[in-house]
Design a protein around this motif. Structure first.
Motif, PDB file in Angstrom:
ATOM      1  N   LEU A  44      -5.611 -11.427   8.846  1.00  0.00           N
ATOM      2  CA  LEU A  44      -4.935 -12.675   9.194  1.00  0.00           C
ATOM      3  C   LEU A  44      -5.881 -13.868   9.262  1.00  0.00           C
ATOM      4  N   PHE A  45      -7.079 -13.655   9.839  1.00  0.00           N
ATOM      5  CA  PHE A  45      -7.961 -14.792  10.087  1.00  0.00           C
ATOM      6  C   PHE A  45      -9.017 -14.967   9.017  1.00  0.00           C
ATOM      7  N   VAL A  46      -9.717 -13.878   8.750  1.00  0.00           N
ATOM      8  CA  VAL A  46     -10.866 -14.027   7.850  1.00  0.00           C
ATOM      9  C   VAL A  46     -10.412 -14.173   6.405  1.00  0.00           C
ATOM     10  N   GLU A  47      -9.597 -13.220   6.000  1.00  0.00           N
ATOM     11  CA  GLU A  47      -9.097 -13.304   4.633  1.00  0.00           C
ATOM     12  C   GLU A  47      -8.053 -14.382   4.508  1.00  0.00           C
ATOM     13  N   ALA A  48      -7.358 -14.621   5.570  1.00  0.00           N
ATOM     14  CA  ALA A  48      -6.235 -15.573   5.612  1.00  0.00           C
ATOM     15  C   ALA A  48      -5.306 -15.311   4.439  1.00  0.00           C
ATOM     16  N   ALA A  49      -4.853 -14.071   4.356  1.00  0.00           N
ATOM     17  CA  ALA A  49      -3.993 -13.675   3.241  1.00  0.00           C
ATOM     18  C   ALA A  49      -2.752 -14.555   3.197  1.00  0.00           C
ATOM     19  N   ALA A  51       1.122 -15.706   1.604  1.00  0.00           N
ATOM     20  CA  ALA A  51       2.387 -15.007   1.360  1.00  0.00           C
ATOM     21  C   ALA A  51       2.297 -14.265   0.045  1.00  0.00           C
ATOM     22  N   GLY A  52       2.772 -13.041   0.037  1.00  0.00           N
ATOM     23  CA  GLY A  52       2.619 -12.226  -1.170  1.00  0.00           C
ATOM     24  C   GLY A  52       1.588 -11.156  -0.860  1.00  0.00           C
ATOM     25  N   PRO A  53       0.324 -11.472  -1.080  1.00  0.00           N
ATOM     26  CA  PRO A  53      -0.720 -10.507  -0.731  1.00  0.00           C
ATOM     27  C   PRO A  53      -0.673 -10.113   0.736  1.00  0.00           C
ATOM     28  N   LEU A  54      -0.176 -10.986   1.572  1.00  0.00           N
ATOM     29  CA  LEU A  54      -0.133 -10.694   3.007  1.00  0.00           C
ATOM     30  C   LEU A  54       0.591  -9.393   3.269  1.00  0.00           C
ATOM     31  N   LEU A  55       1.740  -9.236   2.621  1.00  0.00           N
ATOM     32  CA  LEU A  55       2.509  -8.027   2.862  1.00  0.00           C
ATOM     33  C   LEU A  55       1.748  -6.791   2.410  1.00  0.00           C
ATOM     34  N   LEU A  56       1.108  -6.908   1.248  1.00  0.00           N
ATOM     35  CA  LEU A  56       0.359  -5.758   0.739  1.00  0.00           C
ATOM     36  C   LEU A  56      -0.750  -5.360   1.693  1.00  0.00           C
ATOM     37  N   ARG A  57      -1.422  -6.383   2.206  1.00  0.00           N
ATOM     38  CA  ARG A  57      -2.504  -6.093   3.167  1.00  0.00           C
ATOM     39  C   ARG A  57      -1.960  -5.408   4.396  1.00  0.00           C
ATOM     40  N   LEU A  58      -0.835  -5.921   4.868  1.00  0.00           N
ATOM     41  CA  LEU A  58      -0.264  -5.338   6.082  1.00  0.00           C
ATOM     42  C   LEU A  58       0.175  -3.900   5.826  1.00  0.00           C
ATOM     43  N   LEU A  59       0.690  -3.647   4.618  1.00  0.00           N
ATOM     44  CA  LEU A  59       1.063  -2.282   4.286  1.00  0.00           C
ATOM     45  C   LEU A  59      -0.154  -1.366   4.332  1.00  0.00           C
ATOM     46  N   ASP A  60      -1.241  -1.846   3.726  1.00  0.00           N
ATOM     47  CA  ASP A  60      -2.483  -1.064   3.757  1.00  0.00           C
ATOM     48  C   ASP A  60      -2.916  -0.803   5.188  1.00  0.00           C
ATOM     49  N   TRP A  61      -2.828  -1.844   5.967  1.00  0.00           N
ATOM     50  CA  TRP A  61      -3.272  -1.761   7.350  1.00  0.00           C
ATOM     51  C   TRP A  61      -2.516  -0.678   8.097  1.00  0.00           C
ATOM     52  N   VAL A  62      -1.237  -0.698   7.917  1.00  0.00           N
ATOM     53  CA  VAL A  62      -0.417   0.271   8.628  1.00  0.00           C
ATOM     54  C   VAL A  62      -0.667   1.679   8.100  1.00  0.00           C
ATOM     55  N   PRO A 135       5.119  -7.771  -4.242  1.00  0.00           N
ATOM     56  CA  PRO A 135       4.221  -8.880  -4.535  1.00  0.00           C
ATOM     57  C   PRO A 135       2.995  -8.352  -5.264  1.00  0.00           C
ATOM     58  N   SER A 136       2.530  -9.136  -6.208  1.00  0.00           N
ATOM     59  CA  SER A 136       1.363  -8.665  -6.938  1.00  0.00           C
ATOM     60  C   SER A 136       0.135  -9.382  -6.417  1.00  0.00           C
ATOM     61  N   LEU A 137      -0.991  -8.710  -6.591  1.00  0.00           N
ATOM     62  CA  LEU A 137      -2.229  -9.302  -6.087  1.00  0.00           C
ATOM     63  C   LEU A 137      -2.766 -10.372  -7.015  1.00  0.00           C
ATOM     64  N   GLY A 138      -2.598 -10.110  -8.294  1.00  0.00           N
ATOM     65  CA  GLY A 138      -3.104 -11.104  -9.250  1.00  0.00           C
ATOM     66  C   GLY A 138      -2.139 -12.263  -9.360  1.00  0.00           C
ATOM     67  N   ASN A 139      -2.333 -13.115 -10.325  1.00  0.00           N
ATOM     68  CA  ASN A 139      -1.445 -14.270 -10.469  1.00  0.00           C
ATOM     69  C   ASN A 139      -0.400 -14.065 -11.544  1.00  0.00           C
ATOM     70  N   THR A 140       0.046 -12.812 -11.684  1.00  0.00           N
ATOM     71  CA  THR A 140       0.945 -12.544 -12.801  1.00  0.00           C
ATOM     72  C   THR A 140       2.341 -13.104 -12.563  1.00  0.00           C
ATOM     73  N   LEU A 205       8.797  -5.474   4.563  1.00  0.00           N
ATOM     74  CA  LEU A 205       8.775  -4.949   3.201  1.00  0.00           C
ATOM     75  C   LEU A 205      10.168  -4.996   2.591  1.00  0.00           C
ATOM     76  N   TYR A 206      11.152  -4.624   3.410  1.00  0.00           N
ATOM     77  CA  TYR A 206      12.493  -4.480   2.830  1.00  0.00           C
ATOM     78  C   TYR A 206      13.414  -5.647   3.086  1.00  0.00           C
ATOM     79  N   SER A 207      12.957  -6.646   3.834  1.00  0.00           N
ATOM     80  CA  SER A 207      13.829  -7.813   3.962  1.00  0.00           C
ATOM     81  C   SER A 207      13.134  -9.129   3.678  1.00  0.00           C
ATOM     82  N   HIS A 208      11.829  -9.212   3.910  1.00  0.00           N
ATOM     83  CA  HIS A 208      11.146 -10.473   3.633  1.00  0.00           C
ATOM     84  C   HIS A 208       9.780 -10.211   3.011  1.00  0.00           C
ATOM     85  N   PRO A 209       9.760  -9.682   1.796  1.00  0.00           N
ATOM     86  CA  PRO A 209       8.450  -9.324   1.241  1.00  0.00           C
ATOM     87  C   PRO A 209       7.543 -10.522   0.980  1.00  0.00           C
TER      88      PRO A 209
END
Lengths: 543, 379
Positions: A44-49, A51-62, A135-140, A205-209
């Motif tokens: 949240l702070f350092v990477e400051a992910a 919208a988009g990548p944020l969800l992916l990061r949170l998924l990884d985190w969990v 959400p994709s990590l790249g800019n596709t 993930l399932y309502s506000h990706p």
């Protein structure tokens, strides 16, 4: 931050000592909690992910941190017939809840092959899961594109559910509902979710990706409320995580300070945030002060440990305002039980030009050595402290010892004084006197004689010692070969007369027979030497 | 009566013929030196000697009284060594209000002490404290506290400063707001600050800052004037406070009082002082103790076991319920819990009840008692 070491130790210890096991388990729990918080702060702070990548990061985190289901998963996967296992659907649910679509589909395929009649149902579900936009990590793709795709997909799922495609299989129906982000359906799986933050991420993930960072706080709060359902109040860990989701850095640090028993975690977290210049941007104008405050606290704590204090030194080095003075105060208080430790401490002080501390520590060690009658050690410490007065004192002791016992202790040290001999006059004398003895031992008599004389005439020797020196000259005078020249002999006589003349009549009266005899012997020896040398010097060579 | 030393062996020194009020160590640079003061109107200086190597006392140490200071005509209530940069010097104060400063010109000869200064304080003295600052900007300074019970409202804390010109100690300041008997007084270590911090033990705990103002050039010899502020006043002991003591860095103050508790005070980075811990003398836990994180620097002449418990270095402070035995590689984050630290004193009865309080970890949804304490505030 890796705590794998503890995970390795734990199983082997548990068998042997239950108390130790429980202690380690406790520490593991705390460390896990810290890791959880730290990783979230990174996201949240350092990477400051965004919208988009944020969800992916949170998924990884969990996925990284919520693993009590791993055992269950392993059990099912390793069984002979997974689809017949009683926990099979639990595992599928877990995969779906954690957004692990491929694994879920893999398991479902097994079930499909076992139930050929419902193949169509499985195929539909599999299809839905495959097509789910993430959400994709790249800019596709842009967020809008993704949102659009997701909307379509969501509607498709909705149609299948309403059509009753999954009506015959309650498990699959509930999975479909989860895919649709149905909160009740997700909440039914509370046991598998285990924590409110897992629930939060699943929900997102399932309502506000495409959730934006600033929106997190609302979802977090409602997730926690829904999950805990008013049955229990938040624990400290929950409060900290909530503060993080609300982007209240200061609150996070404060709550961590309250909850944890030492400053280690908050000090490092604050340091990281400060280095990322985050504390300032969040309007914490005392940000860097707080960082230093916490680091000072943590490092001070290290100093009470018998070996970790060395780490504390480095921490103090990185505190620009008060680090040095804290170090000065702490380093003087380290118990110096052994010489090695003292040397270690000294090295640290010398590297940082802490001259007063160096002097003080050397003085303390010198005093200790002196009290224990280790004169050599005391001398070397006082040389290191550049303490002339103390060096004089110890030299006097050495000389006194010599007078009493007729030999020197710590010869090695005195022989190798080198330039440090010049620290004090007495020390210089001690060094030179020992040199005299050495020369005498090596039978280099004329050099010894010259040195001896120089010690008196150059006033390096204290007056109190002259008698001893003159007595030392006796054997040189008595040698078969003449050693002292006429001039030297005259000098010696003068010294003797100075010495005796200096004594008052009262002192002469108090002199015992030994003293008087010594003087007489000296006079005799000097006279005889003079006679011989006059003859020798008067004689022409070769004749 | 007797001085008792707790070390790897105990030594009892028959020394004074009256109650011994205080004992203090000199800096280790001077060796192992102690001073004591007593109701019998004397103060004494002791040195530890290690036995000679060739007699049977080899390696054994014993204490020798080096000198007795007999100038006082009344009970000597406090004795303190001066900061080491002033040499081997000590100050005593007596019940008749006289502060005496002695010096040993030869630090190797502890039997020769000469009386350098006699300061008459006009009030019965109970405690003194040297300012430890070695900065050249600060002259030597002593704070004197009085426990005089007489009803006149003279300030019970006085500050005396050494005047370079007159070569004497003169009264620089009196803390007018302290009118109750003072039992203990302590300057904090300096840390390079321009101002001084002084703790006073009286009917409550008080902390003052003294900012030196520009020296008055008109008064003879330039005595410093001080701007005095009270930065903290705590009556949590609810009774007489007897002793105050600073840690090494002057960041934590410990106070002890008639309520049988030791309280620890600390300032956060905003310079607000708060209580960070309470220790009860008989070991039982304290209700409503407030704690915020940790204060880990040692307190004056530290007791290491106290220090360790303050460090919280043992995580067993967290009473976690027994967990399932782990499989290798599994992580425990789902059991991650941060229960608030229990009150400082771990008593065996605490451990027993704690394990009953916390339910099985898997049912995280069940409510859990919260120990968060009311006074907790900012770091």
């Amino acid at each position: 931050m890796c705590f794998f070491l503890i995970f390795l130790i734990l199983p082997s210890v548990s068998a042997r000592d239950p108390a130790l096991h429980s202690q380690y388990s406790t520490q593991v729990s705390i460390l896990s909690a810290m890791e959880l918080i730290w990783n979230l702060c990174e996201i949240l702070f350092v990477e400051a992910a965004a919208a988009g990548p944020l969800l992916l990061r949170l998924l990884d985190w969990v996925r990284l941190h919520v693993c009590d289901v791993d055992n269950m998963v392993r059990e099912v996967l390793s069984s002979e017939n997974p689809s017949k296992h009683e926990l099979f659907w639990n595992v599928v649910d877990v995969f779906v809840l954690q957004g692990r679509m491929d694994e879920a589909r893999h398991l479902l395929a097994k079930e499909a092959s076992a139930n050929p009649t419902s193949v169509n149902m499985y195929k539909t579900l599999d299809d839905l899961m495959k097509k789910m936009p993430v959400p994709s990590l790249g800019n596709t793709q842009t967020l809008t594109e993704m949102e659009l795709k997701w909307q379509h997909w969501h509607e498709e799922c909705q149609r299948y559910l309403q059509d009753g495609t999954f009506a015959s299989n309650s498990h699959m129906e509930s999975i479909c509902k989860i895919l649709l982000g149905d909160e009740d359906a997700i909440l039914e799986k509370k046991e598998l979710l285990a924590t409110w933050y897992q629930f939060l991420v699943t929900r997102l993930l399932y309502s506000h990706p495409t959730v934006k960072p600033m929106e997190l706080r609302f979802y977090a709060q409602s997730s926690m409320d829904l999950f805990l359902g008013g049955e229990s109040s938040p624990e400290p860990l929950d409060t900290i995580l909530m503060a993080a989701f609300e982007f209240e850095m200061h609150q996070v640090i404060k709550e961590c300070s309250i909850a944890l028993s030492n400053w280690w975690f908050v000090a490092h977290l604050t340091d990281l945030l400060d280095h990322c210049k985050l504390l300032q941007s969040h309007n914490l104008y005392f940000g860097s002060n707080m960082r230093e405050f916490l680091l000072l606290e943590y490092a001070s704590g290290l100093f009470s440990h018998h070996s970790l204090w060395q780490l504390g030194v480095d921490y103090f080095d990185h505190c620009p305002e008060y680090g040095r003075v804290y170090l000065e105060l702490h380093i003087e208080r380290i118990p110096l039980n052994t010489e090695q430790k003292a040397l270690k401490v000294l090295r640290i002080c010398e590297q940082r030009q802490m001259h007063e501390q160096v002097r003080s520590i050397c003085k303390i060690m010198a005093m200790k050595a002196l009290r224990n009658n280790r004169l050599g050690s005391a001398l070397s410490w006082s040389i290191r402290a550049k303490d002339a007065a103390f060096a004089t004192l110890i030299s006097d002791r050495f000389l006194k010892d010599y007078c009493e016992r007729g030999c020197f202790s710590d010869l090695d040290l005195i022989d190798n004084l080198g330039p440090s001999m010049l620290l004090s006059d007495r020390l210089t004398f001690l060094g030179k006197y020992r040199e005299f003895h050495r020369l005498y031992g090596e039978k280099r008599f004329s050099e010894a004689a010259k040195l001896l004389l120089m010690l008196m005439t150059a006033h390096i020797a204290p007056c109190s010692f002259w008698m001893t020196l003159l007595t030392d000259a006796l054997p040189l005078l008595e040698q078969k070969e003449v050693i002292f020249s006429a001039e030297q002999t005259y000098e010696l006589m003068r010294c003797l007369e100075d010495l005796t003349a200096g004594k008052s009549d009262k002192q002469k009266f108090q002199d015992d027979d030994v003293e008087t005899m010594k003087v007489e012997m000296l006079r005799l020896a000097l006279a005889r030497n003079l006679a011989r040398v006059i003859v020798k010097e008067g004689t022409l060579e070769g004749s | 009566w007797n001085l008792q030393f707790k070390g790897c062996f105990g030594v009892i020194l028959q020394t004074h013929s009256g109650s011994v009020w205080r004992v203090t160590w000199a800096h280790p640079e001077f060796g192992q030196v102690l001073a004591s003061c007593s109701f019998d109107r004397t103060a004494a200086v002791w040195e530890e000697i290690v036995g000679e190597s060739n007699d049977k006392l080899r390696g054994q140490s014993h204490w020798v009284k080096r000198t007795t200071l007999v100038d006082s005509r009344t009970s000597v209530t406090d004795v303190k060594f001066a900061p080491k940069h002033m040499g081997l010097m000590l100050a005593t104060c007596s019940a008749d209000g006289v502060v005496r400063i002695y010096e040993a010109p030869d630090v190797m000869n502890l039997s020769q002490w000469s009386l350098q200064h006699e300061i008459s304080c006009k009030l019965s003295c109970s405690c003194i404290s040297w300012n430890p600052s070695s900065s050249r900007a600060h002259s030597p300074m002593i704070a004197v506290g009085s426990d005089d019970n007489s009803p006149n409202i003279l300030a019970k804390v006085q500050i005396y400063e050494y005047n370079e010109n007159t070569r004497k100690y003169a009264k620089a300041e009196a803390l007018m707001t302290v009118t109750d008997p003072v039992h203990d007084i302590a300057f904090a270590p300096n840390l390079g600050r321009s101002f001084h911090i002084l703790a006073v033990a009286t009917k409550d705990v008080r902390i003052f800052t003294l900012k030196p103002l520009r020296k008055e050039l008109t008064t003879s010899g330039g005595l410093t004037k001080f701007e005095i502020h009270i930065v903290a006043q705590f009556d949590n002991h609810n009774s007489q406070v007897w002793r105050v003591s600073w840690n090494i860095t002057g960041t934590v103050l410990a106070s002890s009082g008639d309520d049988g508790c030791v309280r620890l005070w600390k300032a956060n980075y905003m310079d607000n002082w708060k209580c960070t811990g309470i220790l009860k003398g008989n070991g039982s836990p304290v209700n409503g103790s407030s704690q915020q994180g940790i204060f880990n620097a040692s307190l004056g002449s530290a007791n290491t076991s106290l220090q360790n418990s303050l460090n919280g270095s043992s995580a067993s402070r967290y009473f976690f319920p027994p967990l399932d035995s782990p499989r290798a590689g599994s992580r425990w984050s789902s059991h991650a819990q941060l229960l608030p630290p229990p009150p400082l004193i771990e008593h065996s009865c605490d451990a027993d009840t704690a394990s009953l309080q916390y339910p099985h970890p898997r049912r995280r949804c069940v409510s859990r008692p919260l120990n968060l304490l009311p006074e907790n505030e900012g770091v």
